[in-house]
Design a protein around this motif. Structure first.
Motif, PDB file in Angstrom:
ATOM      1  N   MET A  97       0.844  -1.207   0.000  1.00 16.66           N
ATOM      2  CA  MET A  97       0.000   0.000   0.000  1.00 16.66           C
ATOM      3  C   MET A  97       0.869   1.242   0.000  1.00 16.66           C
ATOM      4  N   ASN A  98       0.610   2.181  -0.905  1.00 22.13           N
ATOM      5  CA  ASN A  98       1.387   3.413  -0.840  1.00 22.13           C
ATOM      6  C   ASN A  98       0.515   4.656  -0.774  1.00 22.13           C
ATOM      7  N   LYS A  99       1.154   5.685  -0.271  1.00 21.79           N
ATOM      8  CA  LYS A  99       0.443   6.947  -0.062  1.00 21.79           C
ATOM      9  C   LYS A  99       0.609   7.849  -1.269  1.00 21.79           C
ATOM     10  N   LYS A 100      -0.404   8.646  -1.512  1.00 20.85           N
ATOM     11  CA  LYS A 100      -0.317   9.531  -2.668  1.00 20.85           C
ATOM     12  C   LYS A 100      -1.017  10.842  -2.344  1.00 20.85           C
ATOM     13  N   GLU A 101      -0.333  11.925  -2.700  1.00 23.67           N
ATOM     14  CA  GLU A 101      -0.958  13.239  -2.519  1.00 23.67           C
ATOM     15  C   GLU A 101      -1.499  13.700  -3.874  1.00 23.67           C
ATOM     16  N   VAL A 102      -2.752  14.137  -3.883  1.00 26.64           N
ATOM     17  CA  VAL A 102      -3.350  14.600  -5.137  1.00 26.64           C
ATOM     18  C   VAL A 102      -3.786  16.050  -4.971  1.00 26.64           C
ATOM     19  N   ILE A 103      -3.196  16.913  -5.792  1.00 21.74           N
ATOM     20  CA  ILE A 103      -3.588  18.324  -5.763  1.00 21.74           C
ATOM     21  C   ILE A 103      -4.865  18.463  -6.607  1.00 21.74           C
ATOM     22  N   VAL A 104      -5.894  19.020  -6.015  1.00 23.13           N
ATOM     23  CA  VAL A 104      -7.184  19.073  -6.713  1.00 23.13           C
ATOM     24  C   VAL A 104      -7.533  20.498  -7.171  1.00 23.13           C
ATOM     25  N   LEU A 105      -7.398  21.462  -6.292  1.00 23.23           N
ATOM     26  CA  LEU A 105      -7.720  22.868  -6.591  1.00 23.23           C
ATOM     27  C   LEU A 105      -9.089  23.036  -7.253  1.00 23.23           C
ATOM     28  N   GLN A 106     -10.105  22.535  -6.578  1.00 20.91           N
ATOM     29  CA  GLN A 106     -11.455  22.636  -7.147  1.00 20.91           C
ATOM     30  C   GLN A 106     -12.344  23.517  -6.282  1.00 20.91           C
TER      31      GLN A 106
END
Ligand SMILES: Nc1nc2c(ncn2[C@@H]2O[C@H](COP(=O)(O)OP(=O)(O)OP(=O)(O)O)[C@@H](O)[C@H]2O)c(=O)[nH]1
Ligand SMILES: [Mg+2]
Ligand SMILES: [Zn+2]
Lengths: 223, 120
Positions: free
Chosen positions: A1-10
């Motif tokens: 399992m890995n972590k992920k940062e997602v930039i959304v800017l919505q």
């Protein structure tokens, strides 16, 4: 399992803004000026619309969309003045959203000059939702007190017009018109202010002249 | 209390993003909330706690960054932070202002836990 940062800017109100822009465009193609009326419960939105309906009859065509949590009562009051009215019951929601207007719009006569939208009685939440209106009009009734602009700033900072209603009651109230005007203008120096009474008719012709001038402007810019 | 409907549409976006990235969990949700956004951060928090139950965001942390209200004067160019809702230039008192920040309400980023693709 890995972590992920997602930039959304919505924008959380982005969907509403998009629908509102579509509504505004559609209204402009039809030459319709839309006015969104905001106030706390009972400030006199429906009473003002009843007066507008009676006075506008001879020179323009209008329709009204009524927003309430429950009941058809306000739409019935408007229909009694010979003006077509649609009632949106939000079933609990404290404000109208653009998608609710979009649902009603196809049924509205495309030949009208003015579309008035009476929002749910609430001085806070409706201020965050554009409905595709050209003019946002906040009502403050004299019994509510002259301190309301400072207490509920967003409704005043986002409006184009302020209508101080129930002016006929001023002799009986400690309401300071100049204080309310000054404080509202501090929040929003561009605010146009009208002082009206649905009982005596005070200020209604000035208000209608303003709506009429804005309608002419809209038509000439989209001719 | 329109915070509830804002959070309800936020969850639509969150679940969509999680699906897009094949995430099994959402661990962080970061919002930016302007002082003039018309929402109350505390109410967003309570609405978030209500909505997250039994979703993949069940254990997510909600982080809210509050953005102060700043304007720039069109007459003299001065930038002022507005704290009292008095919309005049702090320097020349002109009311002709441009809002630089403070009305925003947006989802900045999320953190996800991605499930390993199961080996054949
Ligand atoms: N004296 C006086 N009373 C008014 C005036 N305008 C409205 N009222 C009274 O105020 C009460 C509320 O008026 P409405 O027009 O129903 O107010 P509203 O803003 O539409 O109320 P909601 O739709 O419930 O939010 C009614 O009893 C009206 O008769 C006015 O100009 N003067
Ligand atoms: Mg009403
Ligand atoms: Zn200045």
């Amino acid at each position: 399992m890995n972590k992920k940062e997602v930039i959304v800017l919505q924008d959380l109100l982005g969907t509403n803004k998009k629908i509102a822009a579509e509504i505004r465009g559609e209204l402009e193609r039809r030459g319709i000026l839309a006015v969104n009326l905001l106030s706390s419960p009972g400030a006199g939105k429906t009473a003002l619309l009843e007066q507008i309906a009676m006075r506008l009859k001879t020179r323009a065509k209008m329709a009204v969309i009524e927003g309430d949590i429950e009941t058809e009562l306000d739409a019935e009051r408007i229909r009694a003045k010979g003006v077509p009215a649609w009632q949106i019951t939000t079933g609990g929601a404290c404000h109208l959203e653009a998608k609710m207007i979009a649902k009603v719009l196809p049924g509205v006569d495309p030949d009208i000059d003015f579309l008035f939208i009476e929002n749910v009685g609430n001085l806070v939440c409706p201020a965050s939702y554009e409905l595709g209106e050209h003019l946002r009009c906040v009502l403050l009734s004299t019994p509510e007190g002259d301190d309301k602009p400072k207490k509920y700033p967003k409704a005043f900072t986002t409006s184009d017009l302020l209508v101080l209603t129930k002016a006929d009651l001023l002799p009986h109230l400690p309401f300071d018109v100049e204080k309310a005007k000054t404080e509202a203008l501090e929040l929003n120096p561009k605010l146009k202010i009208f002082v009206t009474s649905a009982v005596t008719g005070q200020g209604l012709d000035e208000l209608l002249d303003y709506f009429w001038a804005m309608h002419q402007e809209l038509q000439s810019s989209h001719a | 209390m329109h915070e509830l409907s804002i959070v309800s549409s936020l969850f639509g976006t969150l679940l969509e993003k999680a699906r897009e990235h094949n995430a099994g969990k959402i661990t962080l949700v970061k919002l930016k909330v302007g002082k003039l956004s018309g929402v109350v951060p505390e109410l967003l928090e309570s609405a978030f706690d209500m909505y997250k139950k039994e979703t993949i965001a069940e254990n997510a942390r909600l982080e809210i960054e509050e953005i102060p209200l700043k304007i720039r004067c069109r007459a003299c160019g001065t930038e002022t932070e507005i704290t009292t809702y008095t919309f005049f230039c702090g320097s020349c008192k002109s009311p002709d202002l441009e809002i630089l920040q403070g009305t925003e309400l947006f989802l900045e980023k999320i953190e996800l836990e991605i499930d390993e693709p199961s080996s054949p």
